[in-house]
Design an enzyme around this catalytic site. Structure first.
Site, PDB file in Angstrom:
ATOM      1  N   GLY A 256       0.824  -1.195   0.000  1.00 11.05           N
ATOM      2  CA  GLY A 256       0.000   0.000   0.000  1.00 11.05           C
ATOM      3  C   GLY A 256       0.857   1.244   0.000  1.00 11.05           C
ATOM      4  O   GLY A 256       0.593   2.206  -0.719  1.00 11.05           O
ATOM      5  N   ALA A 257       1.926   1.210   0.819  1.00  6.04           N
ATOM      6  CA  ALA A 257       2.828   2.355   0.924  1.00  6.04           C
ATOM      7  C   ALA A 257       4.070   1.920   1.690  1.00  6.04           C
ATOM      8  O   ALA A 257       4.126   0.836   2.261  1.00  6.04           O
ATOM      9  CB  ALA A 257       2.139   3.518   1.631  1.00  6.04           C
ATOM     10  N   MET A 258       5.077   2.804   1.707  1.00  3.56           N
ATOM     11  CA  MET A 258       6.311   2.548   2.446  1.00  3.56           C
ATOM     12  C   MET A 258       6.752   3.830   3.122  1.00  3.56           C
ATOM     13  O   MET A 258       6.829   4.891   2.499  1.00  3.56           O
ATOM     14  CB  MET A 258       7.418   2.025   1.509  1.00  3.56           C
ATOM     15  CG  MET A 258       8.756   1.786   2.188  1.00  3.56           C
ATOM     16  SD  MET A 258       8.645   0.529   3.490  1.00  3.56           S
ATOM     17  CE  MET A 258      10.106   0.938   4.450  1.00  3.56           C
ATOM     18  N   GLU A 259       7.099   3.696   4.419  1.00  5.23           N
ATOM     19  CA  GLU A 259       7.310   4.842   5.291  1.00  5.23           C
ATOM     20  C   GLU A 259       8.703   5.440   5.225  1.00  5.23           C
ATOM     21  O   GLU A 259       9.257   5.857   6.247  1.00  5.23           O
ATOM     22  CB  GLU A 259       7.016   4.432   6.739  1.00  5.23           C
ATOM     23  CG  GLU A 259       7.969   3.406   7.345  1.00  5.23           C
ATOM     24  CD  GLU A 259       7.543   1.965   7.184  1.00  5.23           C
ATOM     25  OE1 GLU A 259       7.994   1.119   7.966  1.00  5.23           O
ATOM     26  OE2 GLU A 259       6.750   1.686   6.260  1.00  5.23           O
ATOM     27  N   GLU A 291       1.403   5.806   7.406  1.00  4.20           N
ATOM     28  CA  GLU A 291       2.823   6.044   7.066  1.00  4.20           C
ATOM     29  C   GLU A 291       3.374   7.224   7.862  1.00  4.20           C
ATOM     30  O   GLU A 291       4.549   7.218   8.248  1.00  4.20           O
ATOM     31  CB  GLU A 291       2.969   6.292   5.565  1.00  4.20           C
ATOM     32  CG  GLU A 291       2.422   5.179   4.687  1.00  4.20           C
ATOM     33  CD  GLU A 291       2.907   3.789   5.082  1.00  4.20           C
ATOM     34  OE1 GLU A 291       4.098   3.654   5.436  1.00  4.20           O
ATOM     35  OE2 GLU A 291       2.103   2.845   5.041  1.00  4.20           O
ATOM     36  N   HIS A 294       4.577   6.270  11.253  1.00  5.24           N
ATOM     37  CA  HIS A 294       5.894   5.636  11.197  1.00  5.24           C
ATOM     38  C   HIS A 294       7.039   6.659  11.289  1.00  5.24           C
ATOM     39  O   HIS A 294       8.160   6.280  11.642  1.00  5.24           O
ATOM     40  CB  HIS A 294       6.060   4.865   9.893  1.00  5.24           C
ATOM     41  CG  HIS A 294       5.477   3.490   9.902  1.00  5.24           C
ATOM     42  ND1 HIS A 294       5.761   2.559  10.878  1.00  5.24           N
ATOM     43  CD2 HIS A 294       4.646   2.862   9.016  1.00  5.24           C
ATOM     44  CE1 HIS A 294       5.137   1.423  10.605  1.00  5.24           C
ATOM     45  NE2 HIS A 294       4.443   1.584   9.491  1.00  5.24           N
TER      46      HIS A 294
END
Length: 827
Positions: A256-259, A291, A294
């Site tokens: 979905g996403a990366m922090e 995110e 994070h």
């Protein structure tokens, strides 16, 4: 590339400390490769000792350690041995590295809409050596000095502020200490929308062909971003620590996403090309806030090793829903969590691959990734929600603040987290942790009553036999009749192995009795027979969306455990969906119910179920206002057999105004026509010519493979087996349709092929990509003992990666659940 063992990481961290990285990337070398020069400065606690650095390069020009040449042939299996270390060392590696197409390393994608190329870095979990030479483990943090050469006119951003010093030459400020898996650079002719909030520069980026959609959605996304920054800074007592805040919506993203600190990457499907319902906007908003959480929990304070990955994700999941509910317009975020995320987690916790939230021995990086699931996210979030109730919210927040301030820019463990919380409470955290974090499985809670008013109550908690545990549950119970809430208990604690009394004596006996009515705990509610019988009439009348969500959790999970007849689920959907007012429940039940019934109902009842679902969608459309018509119309497009209507929708005719011009909706209608065998390759290609984008190309792949012909299925398997040019998303687009068929005889012969092809696909696709393809392609719709037997035989005899194995184990478990349901309820 060699898999990093935890014992190797512990030894390397004991031996060395990294002072800094200087990384220079040249993205202009070619369309297939980029230049990478790395200088690593590090100290060694035992001069004369040896260690290794991680690198996966296409070719290596030079290697120098402390001025001494090392021949490139010394690099083997992604590792460069380093011997005779000094107290202070400098390693320089000059290499050429391949761009990837599987969503890891430096991924390069070309958008066929305009033939423009885009690059983004994905270093998680062990992909950083596909970008630069590094000591790739989370507890060897260091600051970075980055320079990038890119084509003139490109946007370039990363983990710290950057400036273009010459045409195409970018220099970045020195970063704060980062774990290697956070390193990123994003570069390309991205469209950008900029803003600022309390001195923090903000930027949103998407590929040029999505520019108009980015600008349309930017005000809402920026509002969520600002609300999140305010909420988290106030809650944590620590200012946002990473300078600028870039959010890149990138093509072909695996997750979905990366922090990445200061430069978050998202899947670009979040830039909706057409209509977007409230549930979809909420999901995107929640991901933005996840995110962002994070940036403090995970980035500012990072885990020492991957066995604590759950804590990063559970915390961000919890904080995202908490902040979404408290600080944004989405005050029903916990309803969305219950129907979307918890059902994902419940399935993972039922599977043979279930595991405790914490305390899992991640012996290497591969085994760590297998636990990157609904347990680490949704169940962990629910456990933290229980912890906040257990110790009190003030104590919980104070402990989190202490944890973040004590370990800023460093690494910590679960023990450190519990120690920080424990400093603000006298509650027994050791016992709580043992029951909630260190034990697997989901408890069932059943409440049985007698008399009216109620005279006898039995509220029981049943723990899975295979995973005994003592989890105290803080929850409430509510009763409804005719849609009216008759009563709701205060929150109380249900625990112990014996049956306990709940505070219900003297209350009216309701038609619908709902344990865990506010969904405060992690449990599957077990409904009495009287409640199940009343649901089709009662549920549509219940006004509390959270209660309706809990009921759906009980129905869907009861179907999975063969305690609820799938026909009851269908009957309840028929009455409840047309009058459902909560968009999350409309959105997710319209996806979950048809998908589950497609496996759990006998073959002879599936076509009728689809017809009934389509009729239900039409009733919902007829009753809906303009802004509520999107979800039921999409459901009708996926289930209708009305060829004339579907063809009109493909032509952008007779479409509700909320969906007019929505290319993705038109694709849905075309894919349904393909599923019914009513379009051929030429028609699909002709339609795709009007949508020359990455998304359009992938939709065309699905349409071609989903057609009910032997030629279409053979074509799909040939693509997966032989077409090495397919991206991760191309493979996924084929996977979702390859076993869809009106007659199982058409695809049954391909079951053996699945267990041969999918494990082999992992050899050219990364772990994330191959696992997703294995999940989506699994033939759960061929609900037969022979399919289950084939899965078990493959698991015994076929060589496969840990993550493909996990995918097959989990999907085979769902297949076995469907078989058990058929045995109990007929089929």
């Amino acid at each position: 590339m060699a898999i990093l063992l935890q014992q190797e990481a512990v030894e390397r961290a004991r031996l060395i400390s990294v002072g800094s990285y200087t990384v220079d990337l040249d993205l202009t070398v070619s369309d297939t490769e980029f230049g990478s020069r790395t200088v690593v400065r590090f100290d060694c606690a035992e001069p004369g000792a040896s260690t290794f650095v991680d690198l996966k390069a296409a070719s290596i020009a030079s290697i120098r350690l402390n001025g001494n040449e090392i021949h490139p042939s010394q690099v083997a299996d992604g590792r460069l041995p380093l011997g005779r270390l000094q107290a202070t060392n400098e390693l320089e590696v000059v290499a050429t590295i391949a761009f990837t197409h599987d969503g890891q390393g430096l991924h390069r994608a070309v958008d066929p809409a305009d033939d423009l190329a885009y690059v983004y870095g994905m270093s998680f979990l062990d992909a950083a050596p596909q970008i630069y030479a590094c000591f790739d483990q989370p507890d060897l943090k260091a600051p970075y000095d980055l320079t990038v050469t890119a084509p003139s006119g490109w946007v370039v951003a990363g983990n710290s502020p950057a400036r273009e010093t010459d045409s195409g030459r970018w220099e970045f400020e020195t970063t704060k200490p980062l774990s290697t898996y956070f390193f990123t650079v994003c570069a390309g002719p991205y469209e950008t929308v900029r803003d600022e909030h309390r001195g923090i520069p903000l930027a949103l980026h998407a590929r040029a062909s999505l520019g108009a959609d980015l600008r349309r959605h930017a005000p809402q996304m920026l509002e969520i971003t600002k609300q999140g920054l305010d909420y988290y800074e106030d809650l944590f007592g620590i200012a946002y620590p990473w300078g600028e805040y870039h959010q890149f919506f990138v093509p072909e993203f695996n997750a979905g996403a990366m922090e990445n600190p200061g430069c978050v990457t998202f899947r670009d499907q979040y830039i909706f090309r057409g209509a977007a319902g409230r549930a979809e906007i909420m999901q995107r908003s929640n991901t933005i806030l996840h995110e962002m959480a994070h940036m403090w929990f995970g980035d500012l304070v990072s885990m020492k090793w991957w066995d604590d990955l759950w804590l990063n994700e559970s915390f961000a999941e919890y904080m995202a829903h908490r902040s979404c509910s408290a600080a944004t317009e989405f005050d029903d975020a916990w309803v969305d969590f219950g129907i979307a995320r918890k059902n994902w987690g419940y399935a993972a916790d039922r599977a043979p691959s279930t595991h405790p939230i914490a305390g899992n021995a991640a012996e290497d990086t591969d085994s760590a990734l297998t636990n990157f699931d609904g347990i680490s996210y949704a169940k962990g979030c629910s456990a933290l929600r229980q912890l906040a109730l257990y110790v009190g919210d003030d104590a919980f927040v104070a402990g989190v603040r202490d944890y973040l301030s004590r370990h800023s820019y460093g690494n910590a463990t679960l023990a450190d987290f519990l120690e920080a919380i424990g400093g603000h409470t006298d509650a027994d955290l050791t016992g709580w942790s043992t029951g909630w974090l260190e034990s697997a499985g989901t408890d069932e809670i059943c409440v049985a009553v007698e008399g009216d008013p109620i005279a006898v109550v039995e509220a029981s908690r049943t723990t899975p036999e295979a995973h005994p545990a003592d989890r105290p549950h803080m929850l409430d119970i509510a009763g409804f009749s005719g849609g009216r809430e008759l009563w709701r208990t205060p929150v109380f604690t249900l625990g112990g192995d014996r049956t306990e009394q709940a505070p219900l004596v003297g209350l009216a006996n309701p038609n619908l009795l709902v344990p865990n009515a506010s969904d405060l705990t992690w449990t599957i509610p077990v409904f009495a027979e009287a409640t199940l019988a009343a649901l089709p009439q009662e549920l549509p009348q219940v006004g509390d969306a959270q209660v309706r969500q809990v009921v759906w959790a009980g129905l869907l999970n009861g179907m999975a455990t063969a305690t609820v007849d799938p026909r009851t689920v269908l009957a309840t959907f028929e009455t409840a969906f047309p009058v459902e007012t909560n968009e999350s429940l409309r959105h997710w039940t319209s996806r979950l119910v048809p998908r589950h019934l497609g496996a759990f109902l006998p073959y002879g009842e599936r076509d009728d179920a689809v017809t009934r679902i389509a009729a239900t969608a039409q009733r919902a459309i007829d009753a809906a206002s303009d802004d509520a018509v999107v979800t039921p119309t999409r459901l009708l497009a996926a289930t209708s057999t009305d060829e004339a209507l579907l063809r009109a929708w493909v032509a952008d005719e007779q479409i509700p105004s909320a969906l007019a011009g929505d290319m993705d909706f038109r694709w849905s209608a075309l894919i349904r026509l393909a599923e019914l065998g009513l379009v051929d390759d030429a028609a699909i290609d002709a339609f795709a010519a009007h949508d020359r984008t990455l998304t359009g190309g992938q939709k065309a792949l699905t349409a071609k493979v989903i057609r009910p012909t032997q030629q279409a299925k053979e074509w799909g398997w040939t693509q997966l087996e032989q077409n090495t040019g397919l991206s991760n998303y191309d493979c996924l687009a084929i996977a979702v349709g390859i076993f869809v068929a009106p007659d199982p005889d058409l695809v049954r012969p391909h079951i053996e092929r699945y267990f041969r092809v999918l494990p082999a696909l992992a050899e050219r696709q990364g772990e994330f990509a191959s696992q997703k393809v294995a999940l989506e392609a699994f033939p759960v719709e061929i609900t037969e003992d022979a399919t289950s037997q084939a899965a078990q035989e493959a698991l015994r005899t076929v060589r496969m990666t840990a993550n493909v194995r996990r995918a097959i184990v989990d999907r085979a478990a769902i297949l076995d659940e469907a078989l058990a349901s058929m045995r109990r309820f007929g089929g």
